[in-house]
Scaffold this motif. Structure first.
Motif, PDB file in Angstrom:
ATOM      1  N   ALA A 191       0.855  -1.187   0.000  1.00 13.24           N
ATOM      2  CA  ALA A 191       0.000   0.000   0.000  1.00 13.24           C
ATOM      3  C   ALA A 191       0.892   1.239   0.000  1.00 13.24           C
ATOM      4  O   ALA A 191       1.979   1.243   0.577  1.00 13.24           O
ATOM      5  CB  ALA A 191      -0.908  -0.014   1.222  1.00 13.24           C
ATOM      6  N   LEU A 192       0.429   2.289  -0.645  1.00 13.32           N
ATOM      7  CA  LEU A 192       1.232   3.493  -0.837  1.00 13.32           C
ATOM      8  C   LEU A 192       0.714   4.657  -0.001  1.00 13.32           C
ATOM      9  O   LEU A 192      -0.493   4.814   0.192  1.00 13.32           O
ATOM     10  CB  LEU A 192       1.197   3.905  -2.313  1.00 13.32           C
ATOM     11  CG  LEU A 192       1.706   2.877  -3.333  1.00 13.32           C
ATOM     12  CD1 LEU A 192       1.430   3.372  -4.752  1.00 13.32           C
ATOM     13  CD2 LEU A 192       3.188   2.606  -3.131  1.00 13.32           C
ATOM     14  N   SER A 193       1.642   5.473   0.444  1.00  8.97           N
ATOM     15  CA  SER A 193       1.280   6.731   1.111  1.00  8.97           C
ATOM     16  C   SER A 193       1.611   7.932   0.223  1.00  8.97           C
ATOM     17  O   SER A 193       1.213   9.051   0.524  1.00  8.97           O
ATOM     18  CB  SER A 193       2.022   6.862   2.448  1.00  8.97           C
ATOM     19  OG  SER A 193       3.421   6.860   2.234  1.00  8.97           O
ATOM     20  N   CYS A 194       2.340   7.685  -0.869  1.00  6.80           N
ATOM     21  CA  CYS A 194       2.797   8.790  -1.710  1.00  6.80           C
ATOM     22  C   CYS A 194       1.655   9.418  -2.498  1.00  6.80           C
ATOM     23  O   CYS A 194       0.647   8.777  -2.813  1.00  6.80           O
ATOM     24  CB  CYS A 194       3.911   8.331  -2.644  1.00  6.80           C
ATOM     25  SG  CYS A 194       3.445   7.014  -3.769  1.00  6.80           S
ATOM     26  N   THR A 249       0.236  10.541   6.136  1.00  5.46           N
ATOM     27  CA  THR A 249       0.770   9.989   7.384  1.00  5.46           C
ATOM     28  C   THR A 249       0.583   8.476   7.452  1.00  5.46           C
ATOM     29  O   THR A 249       1.262   7.793   8.206  1.00  5.46           O
ATOM     30  CB  THR A 249       0.071  10.620   8.599  1.00  5.46           C
ATOM     31  OG1 THR A 249      -1.333  10.295   8.564  1.00  5.46           O
ATOM     32  CG2 THR A 249       0.225  12.134   8.595  1.00  5.46           C
ATOM     33  N   THR A 250      -0.371   7.945   6.639  1.00  7.94           N
ATOM     34  CA  THR A 250      -0.693   6.517   6.627  1.00  7.94           C
ATOM     35  C   THR A 250      -0.789   6.031   5.197  1.00  7.94           C
ATOM     36  O   THR A 250      -1.370   6.711   4.354  1.00  7.94           O
ATOM     37  CB  THR A 250      -2.042   6.260   7.339  1.00  7.94           C
ATOM     38  OG1 THR A 250      -1.987   6.777   8.669  1.00  7.94           O
ATOM     39  CG2 THR A 250      -2.368   4.774   7.384  1.00  7.94           C
ATOM     40  N   ALA A 251      -0.218   4.865   4.922  1.00  6.61           N
ATOM     41  CA  ALA A 251      -0.406   4.254   3.604  1.00  6.61           C
ATOM     42  C   ALA A 251      -1.877   3.862   3.457  1.00  6.61           C
ATOM     43  O   ALA A 251      -2.487   3.344   4.396  1.00  6.61           O
ATOM     44  CB  ALA A 251       0.494   3.038   3.452  1.00  6.61           C
ATOM     45  N   ALA A 261      -5.955  15.274   6.167  1.00  4.76           N
ATOM     46  CA  ALA A 261      -6.147  16.372   5.222  1.00  4.76           C
ATOM     47  C   ALA A 261      -4.796  16.925   4.777  1.00  4.76           C
ATOM     48  O   ALA A 261      -3.801  16.856   5.504  1.00  4.76           O
ATOM     49  CB  ALA A 261      -6.983  17.472   5.871  1.00  4.76           C
ATOM     50  N   TYR A 262      -4.787  17.494   3.563  1.00  6.38           N
ATOM     51  CA  TYR A 262      -3.540  18.019   2.975  1.00  6.38           C
ATOM     52  C   TYR A 262      -3.468  19.533   3.107  1.00  6.38           C
ATOM     53  O   TYR A 262      -4.428  20.255   2.790  1.00  6.38           O
ATOM     54  CB  TYR A 262      -3.459  17.635   1.500  1.00  6.38           C
ATOM     55  CG  TYR A 262      -2.251  18.199   0.788  1.00  6.38           C
ATOM     56  CD1 TYR A 262      -0.966  17.730   1.064  1.00  6.38           C
ATOM     57  CD2 TYR A 262      -2.397  19.210  -0.170  1.00  6.38           C
ATOM     58  CE1 TYR A 262       0.140  18.246   0.407  1.00  6.38           C
ATOM     59  CE2 TYR A 262      -1.298  19.732  -0.834  1.00  6.38           C
ATOM     60  CZ  TYR A 262      -0.023  19.251  -0.539  1.00  6.38           C
ATOM     61  OH  TYR A 262       1.078  19.771  -1.179  1.00  6.38           O
ATOM     62  N   ASN A 264       2.915  21.520   2.531  1.00  6.79           N
ATOM     63  CA  ASN A 264       3.083  20.285   1.749  1.00  6.79           C
ATOM     64  C   ASN A 264       3.090  19.067   2.677  1.00  6.79           C
ATOM     65  O   ASN A 264       3.867  18.132   2.507  1.00  6.79           O
ATOM     66  CB  ASN A 264       4.367  20.330   0.910  1.00  6.79           C
ATOM     67  CG  ASN A 264       4.440  19.170  -0.083  1.00  6.79           C
ATOM     68  OD1 ASN A 264       3.417  18.658  -0.541  1.00  6.79           O
ATOM     69  ND2 ASN A 264       5.655  18.732  -0.380  1.00  6.79           N
ATOM     70  N   GLU A 265       2.205  19.082   3.675  1.00 10.36           N
ATOM     71  CA  GLU A 265       2.120  17.994   4.631  1.00 10.36           C
ATOM     72  C   GLU A 265       0.671  17.552   4.814  1.00 10.36           C
ATOM     73  O   GLU A 265      -0.262  18.340   4.623  1.00 10.36           O
ATOM     74  CB  GLU A 265       2.699  18.414   5.989  1.00 10.36           C
ATOM     75  CG  GLU A 265       4.192  18.637   5.985  1.00 10.36           C
ATOM     76  CD  GLU A 265       4.700  19.048   7.360  1.00 10.36           C
ATOM     77  OE1 GLU A 265       3.842  19.415   8.226  1.00 10.36           O
ATOM     78  OE2 GLU A 265       5.920  19.013   7.589  1.00 10.36           O
ATOM     79  N   TRP A 266       0.519  16.292   5.184  1.00 13.36           N
ATOM     80  CA  TRP A 266      -0.784  15.742   5.561  1.00 13.36           C
ATOM     81  C   TRP A 266      -0.866  15.656   7.068  1.00 13.36           C
ATOM     82  O   TRP A 266       0.133  15.401   7.744  1.00 13.36           O
ATOM     83  CB  TRP A 266      -0.960  14.347   4.967  1.00 13.36           C
ATOM     84  CG  TRP A 266      -1.117  14.343   3.473  1.00 13.36           C
ATOM     85  CD1 TRP A 266      -0.121  14.453   2.560  1.00 13.36           C
ATOM     86  CD2 TRP A 266      -2.338  14.216   2.744  1.00 13.36           C
ATOM     87  NE1 TRP A 266      -0.639  14.410   1.285  1.00 13.36           N
ATOM     88  CE2 TRP A 266      -2.000  14.254   1.366  1.00 13.36           C
ATOM     89  CE3 TRP A 266      -3.679  14.059   3.103  1.00 13.36           C
ATOM     90  CZ2 TRP A 266      -2.954  14.150   0.367  1.00 13.36           C
ATOM     91  CZ3 TRP A 266      -4.624  13.956   2.100  1.00 13.36           C
ATOM     92  CH2 TRP A 266      -4.268  14.010   0.754  1.00 13.36           C
TER      93      TRP A 266
END
Length: 642
Positions: free
Chosen positions: A569-572, A590-592, A622-623, A628-630
């Motif tokens: 699973a991806l977090s990107c 912060t979470t995949a 939320a972004y 540029n952070e979640w």
């Protein structure tokens, strides 16, 4: 009346009179050519009539040799004679009349005789009579009949009335697994759905490793340990300091693999079991049904554990032990400087149910999260998040449990199409939600059954793109358009590449289909649909190949979030600028999350639910484009709204 010289006459009383006479002949045994022996009782009938209404008897009559004396003999040793008589009356008169206490027997006989219409009528009758007192008995019956439709509706009822049902006699008689969970210092148990995903994994692991029957775990209270790395461990393993971080990854879907121990194949002795198609208990079924938090530290759950319908009682308490040396400790960061209570208050409220493969959309300033699945259980519940109150509430549930679908807003109403209900991998049915009436209604079915299709709106029409074909995991090129005014489907140009689990959305009058998979090979390619010339064109590919990603439009750009790259699973997250036809990477979540829901809520890109590779999620984040952070904190959403 004699049009064109032909005599036409319709005798409206003839059919009723003939039917009544044929049934009278049956009851008197006249001209009968089949004998049904049902548990020692003999019933006479006519083969032609029974063959017309029972596919099972049609097969029997069609395959048998010439009957002796011209009379067929069919024996049933497991049906109720009264129920069979009721079905015979129905076969001759088209009238189904059964006392309430006989309906289940009629259903069983209809199942044996493959009379699907009667099965459905009996099932709907049972649902109409179901209450908290009878819910468990009805569920046991539906399970023994392997009726997925009935089970889904009963489980939906149980989810809404669990606390009331838990006080009834049938519930109190169920096998009970009692768990005492010790908590790492300053740690709280996760929400219901996520908690019981971990509990079921622990039960699977315990049975896998010990080879003991499930009943052994229920003999006494089991002590577990919830560690700082959010894993649930056997209390004995904690005492021996033998906690393994990779174990959960291996055990998460152990029910899909063959058990290595012969003892895991033993038949559960508990009475309330789920069943396989042959009516025998399905010893490999693991299913979370419903749960409630009864007070601050006590939970109650109904689940199927290795084919046994069980109650799980769980109590959390502070651990008298220190953290094992091999258990990773939480590292302090800016977000953890606050006290645990303050931290919990600042986190965005999680959904009531963990969901993956859900449908999400923004509607009237609120986030709608519908359906999805949790440990293979498809949901029909729908939750609504109000950012002003930071709370989730339930709205009307969908008519059909479904997962692996996408949702779109068209003319102020929500539309969902296709997906999977957990029993049929591809659905053709769809439904529409009217927020004013708070109800779902059916819409015309898709031309092709499909799961994992993309859905979006374009020029006041609904587009359904790609998906899985009804025969397997082969992607589709199909693109269909629905007109909500004429309520008709038309075909659009097909995709260039077969895709399922692709992200689909509209931007500036074009439709984009992003990534997905062709068979199981993840794609990074992207296609754009131009409705003016009805063509799909490839545009710049993503940096990361992914399926099951979420997508949202924000400030004229496409945000593609999470997904699965074929191994994890991806977090990107990456963003597409159509003016430059280029993709660039953004800050990771912060979470995949794979198969998560993504939507723009009051100008903020939000991701909710999904699967992180170990657990099904009910959390949201939320972004913030400035940093540029979640973030999963309330401030991340509140500050951006202002």
């Amino acid at each position: 009346m004699i049009p064109n010289g032909c005599l036409v006459f319709e005798d409206e009383s003839f059919l009723d009179s003939t039917v009544a006479k044929m049934n009278a002949l049956r009851k008197s045994g006249q001209f009968c050519d089949v004998r049904l022996q049902v548990c020692g009782h003999e019933l006479m009938a006519h083969r032609a009539v029974l063959a017309c209404c029972s596919p099972y008897l049609f097969e029997v009559f069609n395959s048998e040799a010439e009957p002796q004396g011209g009379i067929s003999l069919v024996k049933f040793d497991d049906l109720n004679p009264e129920a069979v008589e009721i079905l015979l009356n129905y076969a001759y008169t088209a009238q189904l009349k059964a006392e309430r206490d006989l309906v289940r027997s009629v259903y069983s006989a209809a199942k044996k005789l493959k009379m699907e219409r009667v099965k459905q009528i009996c099932g709907d009758y049972l649902l109409s009579k179901m209450d908290c007192q009878s819910a468990i008995a009805y569920r046991n019956f539906a399970s023994s009949m392997s009726d997925g439709r009935l089970l889904g509706k009963i489980d939906g009822y149980i989810q809404e009335h669990l606390l009331d049902i838990s006080e009834k006699e049938d519930f109190l008689k169920l096998p009970r697994l009692k768990l005492e969970v010790m908590l790492e210092e300053n740690l709280n148990l996760p929400s219901n759905g996520k908690l019981y995903s971990k509990v079921i994994s622990w039960v699977q692991r315990s049975l896998w490793e010990s080879g003991e029957p499930l009943e052994k775990l229920m003999d006494e209270v089991q002590t577990l340990y919830y560690s700082a790395d959010h894993k649930l461990h056997d209390g004995r393993a904690v005492e021996e300091a033998e906690v393994s971080g990779s174990e959960d990854d291996h055990i998460q879907f152990v029910q899909q693999k063959k058990a290595p121990r012969e003892s895991l194949q033993k038949q559960p002795s508990a009475a309330s079991t789920s069943s396989s198609p042959n009516g025998q208990p399905n010893k490999h079924e693991w299913k979370y049904i419903a749960s409630e938090k009864t007070n601050n530290s006590t939970y109650l759950c109904l689940a199927v554990l290795r084919g046994v319908l069980c109650v799980i009682s769980l109590h959390g308490r502070s651990s008298p032990h220190s953290s094992p040396s091999t258990t990773p400790c939480l590292q302090k960061s800016r977000s953890l400087e606050a006290s645990p209570d303050e931290l919990t208050d600042r986190l965005l409220k999680p959904m009531h149910y963990a969901r993956s493969g859900l449908g999400t959309a923004e509607l009237d300033g609120k986030l709608i999260a519908a359906g999805g699945y949790n440990r293979e259980e498809c949901l029909r519940t729908v939750e609504c998040y109000d950012p002003k109150k930071d709370c989730w509430t339930f709205i009307a549930p969908m008519r059909t449990p479904r997962a692996r679908f996408q949702m779109a807003v068209l003319m102020g109403q929500l539309y969902v199409m296709g997906g999977s209900n957990g029993h049929s991998d591809e659905l053709s049915c769809g439904e529409m939600y009217d927020p004013r009436a708070d109800e779902w209604t059916r819409v015309p079915e898709l031309r092709t059954n499909r799961c994992n299709a993309g859905v979006c709106t374009l020029h006041n029409r609904l587009l359904v793109v790609g998906g899985s074909d009804p025969c397997g995991q082969k992607g589709l090129k199909n693109c269909d358009s629905f007109d909500p005014v004429t309520k008709t489907w038309t075909s659009c140009a097909p995709l260039n590449i077969r895709r399922h689990q692709a992200a689909v959305c509209e931007l500036d009058g074009f439709v984009y289909v992003i990534g997905g998979a062709e068979s199981w090979n993840c794609l990074n390619s992207v296609e754009r649909f131009n409705p003016e010339n009805n063509t799909w064109t490839l545009v710049s590919p993503m940096n990361v190949a992914r399926r099951g990603a979420g997508v949202a439009v924000h400030e004229g750009k496409l945000f593609v979030v999470g997904g699965f790259d074929g191994s994890r699973a991806l977090s990107c997250v990456e963003v597409y600028d159509p003016a430059r036809n280029e993709w660039r990477m953004l800050g990771s979540m912060t979470t995949a999350r794979s198969n998560a829901g993504v939507a723009v809520l009051n100008g903020v890109v939000c991701a909710v639910g999904g699967f992180d590779g170990n657990d099904f999620l009910n959390t949201m984040e939320a972004y913030d484009p400035e940093t540029n952070e979640w973030s999963a904190c309330v401030e991340a959403l509140a500050e951006l709204e202002e």
